[in-house]
Design a protein around this motif. Structure first.
Motif, mmCIF file in Angstrom:
data_model
loop_
_atom_site.group_PDB
_atom_site.id
_atom_site.type_symbol
_atom_site.label_atom_id
_atom_site.label_comp_id
_atom_site.label_asym_id
_atom_site.label_seq_id
_atom_site.Cartn_x
_atom_site.Cartn_y
_atom_site.Cartn_z
ATOM 1 N N LYS A 132 0.833 -1.205 0.000
ATOM 2 C CA LYS A 132 0.000 0.000 0.000
ATOM 3 C C LYS A 132 0.868 1.255 0.000
ATOM 4 O O LYS A 132 2.000 1.250 0.488
ATOM 5 C CB LYS A 132 -0.909 0.004 1.222
ATOM 6 N N ALA A 133 0.304 2.340 -0.548
ATOM 7 C CA ALA A 133 1.056 3.598 -0.632
ATOM 8 C C ALA A 133 1.490 4.078 0.746
ATOM 9 O O ALA A 133 2.606 4.590 0.909
ATOM 10 C CB ALA A 133 0.209 4.665 -1.324
ATOM 11 N N GLU A 134 0.639 3.889 1.758
ATOM 12 C CA GLU A 134 1.014 4.346 3.103
ATOM 13 C C GLU A 134 2.186 3.532 3.659
ATOM 14 O O GLU A 134 3.007 4.049 4.427
ATOM 15 C CB GLU A 134 -0.170 4.293 4.067
ATOM 16 N N THR A 135 2.274 2.251 3.268
ATOM 17 C CA THR A 135 3.416 1.437 3.676
ATOM 18 C C THR A 135 4.696 1.955 3.033
ATOM 19 O O THR A 135 5.736 2.062 3.688
ATOM 20 C CB THR A 135 3.195 -0.032 3.287
ATOM 21 N N LEU A 136 4.612 2.291 1.756
ATOM 22 C CA LEU A 136 5.782 2.851 1.068
ATOM 23 C C LEU A 136 6.216 4.165 1.711
ATOM 24 O O LEU A 136 7.402 4.390 1.948
ATOM 25 C CB LEU A 136 5.476 3.065 -0.419
ATOM 26 N N ARG A 137 5.254 5.027 2.008
ATOM 27 C CA ARG A 137 5.590 6.336 2.594
ATOM 28 C C ARG A 137 6.245 6.177 3.963
ATOM 29 O O ARG A 137 7.117 6.958 4.346
ATOM 30 C CB ARG A 137 4.337 7.213 2.692
ATOM 31 N N ILE A 198 18.800 4.627 -2.352
ATOM 32 C CA ILE A 198 17.650 3.810 -1.976
ATOM 33 C C ILE A 198 16.365 4.640 -2.016
ATOM 34 O O ILE A 198 15.293 4.146 -2.380
ATOM 35 C CB ILE A 198 17.889 3.183 -0.595
ATOM 36 N N GLU A 199 16.470 5.913 -1.683
ATOM 37 C CA GLU A 199 15.304 6.795 -1.781
ATOM 38 C C GLU A 199 14.858 6.928 -3.235
ATOM 39 O O GLU A 199 13.659 7.024 -3.508
ATOM 40 C CB GLU A 199 15.628 8.157 -1.186
ATOM 41 N N ARG A 200 15.799 6.926 -4.171
ATOM 42 C CA ARG A 200 15.436 6.964 -5.594
ATOM 43 C C ARG A 200 14.619 5.719 -5.955
ATOM 44 O O ARG A 200 13.646 5.792 -6.699
ATOM 45 C CB ARG A 200 16.686 7.024 -6.460
ATOM 46 N N ASP A 201 15.034 4.549 -5.414
ATOM 47 C CA ASP A 201 14.259 3.328 -5.652
ATOM 48 C C ASP A 201 12.847 3.457 -5.101
ATOM 49 O O ASP A 201 11.870 3.039 -5.735
ATOM 50 C CB ASP A 201 14.950 2.128 -4.994
ATOM 51 N N LEU A 202 12.729 4.013 -3.909
ATOM 52 C CA LEU A 202 11.415 4.163 -3.297
ATOM 53 C C LEU A 202 10.571 5.163 -4.068
ATOM 54 O O LEU A 202 9.363 4.954 -4.267
ATOM 55 C CB LEU A 202 11.569 4.586 -1.842
ATOM 56 N N ASP A 203 11.175 6.251 -4.527
ATOM 57 C CA ASP A 203 10.460 7.209 -5.367
ATOM 58 C C ASP A 203 9.875 6.523 -6.601
ATOM 59 O O ASP A 203 8.714 6.749 -6.983
ATOM 60 C CB ASP A 203 11.394 8.334 -5.823
ATOM 61 N N HIS A 205 9.147 3.447 -6.975
ATOM 62 C CA HIS A 205 8.181 2.405 -6.618
ATOM 63 C C HIS A 205 6.744 2.911 -6.773
ATOM 64 O O HIS A 205 5.830 2.137 -7.103
ATOM 65 C CB HIS A 205 8.436 1.958 -5.172
ATOM 66 N N PHE A 206 6.515 4.192 -6.553
ATOM 67 C CA PHE A 206 5.172 4.756 -6.690
ATOM 68 C C PHE A 206 4.704 4.780 -8.145
ATOM 69 O O PHE A 206 3.512 4.924 -8.418
ATOM 70 C CB PHE A 206 5.143 6.181 -6.125
ATOM 71 N N TRP A 207 5.635 4.647 -9.096
ATOM 72 C CA TRP A 207 5.312 4.751 -10.518
ATOM 73 C C TRP A 207 5.428 3.414 -11.243
ATOM 74 O O TRP A 207 5.264 3.349 -12.459
ATOM 75 C CB TRP A 207 6.227 5.776 -11.190
ATOM 76 N N GLU A 208 5.700 2.348 -10.502
ATOM 77 C CA GLU A 208 5.871 1.035 -11.119
ATOM 78 C C GLU A 208 4.864 0.066 -10.502
ATOM 79 O O GLU A 208 4.923 -0.215 -9.310
ATOM 80 C CB GLU A 208 7.300 0.524 -10.883
#
Length: 287
Positions: A132-137, A198-203, A205-208
């Motif tokens: 979920k998006a909240e988990t990613l955030r 790693i933050e770039r990977d997480l960023d 993740h919202f678009w993949e």
């Protein structure tokens, strides 16, 4: 070196990036292991030792992590999948099984869906699709803590002992935590991994959306979900319903609930409870 310690660091240069890895010898496999989002190759040390040389196990530092190069760009699942295939090519490995943990499991799904001829089987440890998006955030503060400098290794380890999800505490977990840190000239320590990378990977993740890739998996798969959440009974990455939905999207996927640890510690224990399930699965599908 104890049988639970990692072997020497090896390197392979792929796509212009030097990737660090461990290689445990064995007759069957190989099993190519991909760690969680802030994890590293040492995450799989106890796992590899527990297989008692039955399988060749390779564990990889993704770009941006631990002892691998940390370029400014080139993050997201497509880049990691490209690195994984190039890594296998560099070692002369045509076919392999992918063992992914969390973010590494999702990366493995992406890779297997695009390169079905290369992946013989797929093992997903509490990962494989978008949470979920909240988990990613909620993961951003964890990543930023990689920038913290600790006064000493002992101080860092003592702090990690108090973290609720580092239960049970074992030497396998402690060895893993020590390997991810570098000791500075004044004795202080900091993470080897790049928080910015790693933050770039997480960023990204919202678009993949990796859910769309699940139906493209052709090889046998195993999904492992820990019985414990990060906060005891709660704090699971996926609810039971979400986990079962993930499994149903893959045409040939088994589901197993694993007792004896949470999202992290069901892999990082002296005798990881995931191993018997994985051994049985591999015996069935690689026979």
């Amino acid at each position: 070196m104890s049988d639970k310690a990692a072997p020497e660091i090896r390197r392979a240069v792929v796509n212009g990036v030097s990737l660090a890895y461990h290689d445990w010898p064995g007759e069957r496999g190989p099993l190519l292991c991909i760690p969680h989002i802030t994890g590293h190759k040492g995450t799989f040390a106890a796992f590899a030792a527990s297989l008692r040389s039955k399988y060749r196990v390779l564990s990889l530092d993704l770009r941006g992590r631990c002892d691998s190069d940390k370029p400014a760009e080139g993050y997201g699942f497509a880049y990691h999948a490209r690195d994984i295939i190039a890594f296998a090519d560099a070692l002369g490995i045509k076919e392999f099984s992918l063992v992914g943990h969390s973010f590494g499991a999702t990366t493995s799904v992406y890779t297997a869906s695009l390169q079905p001829g290369r992946v013989k089987s797929l093992i997903l440890m509490d990962g494989g699709a978008d949470p979920k998006a909240e988990t990613l955030r909620s993961m951003y503060p964890t990543i930023q803590r990689l920038n913290k400098v600790w006064g000493s290794m002992d101080e860092y380890i003592e702090k990690q002992r108090s973290v609720p999800w580092n239960k049970p505490w074992t030497m396998a977990l402690e060895n893993c935590l020590r390997e991810e840190m570098e000791v500075l000239d004044n004795g202080s320590v900091r993470s080897k991994s790049s928080a910015a990378a790693i933050e770039r990977d997480l960023d990204m993740h919202f678009w993949e959306n990796v859910w769309f890739h699940l139906s493209s998996i052709h090889c046998p798969a195993l999904f492992l979900r820990p019985s414990q959440g990060l906060a005891g009974e709660s704090g699971h990455v996926y609810s039971v319903v979400e986990a079962m939905n993930l499994v149903k999207q893959i045409r040939n996927c088994r589901y197993e609930k694993v007792d004896g640890g949470n999202h992290y510690t069901f892999l990082m224990q002296d005798n990881p409870p995931v191993v018997p399930y994985i051994e049985k699965f591999l015996k069935d599908v690689l026979a």
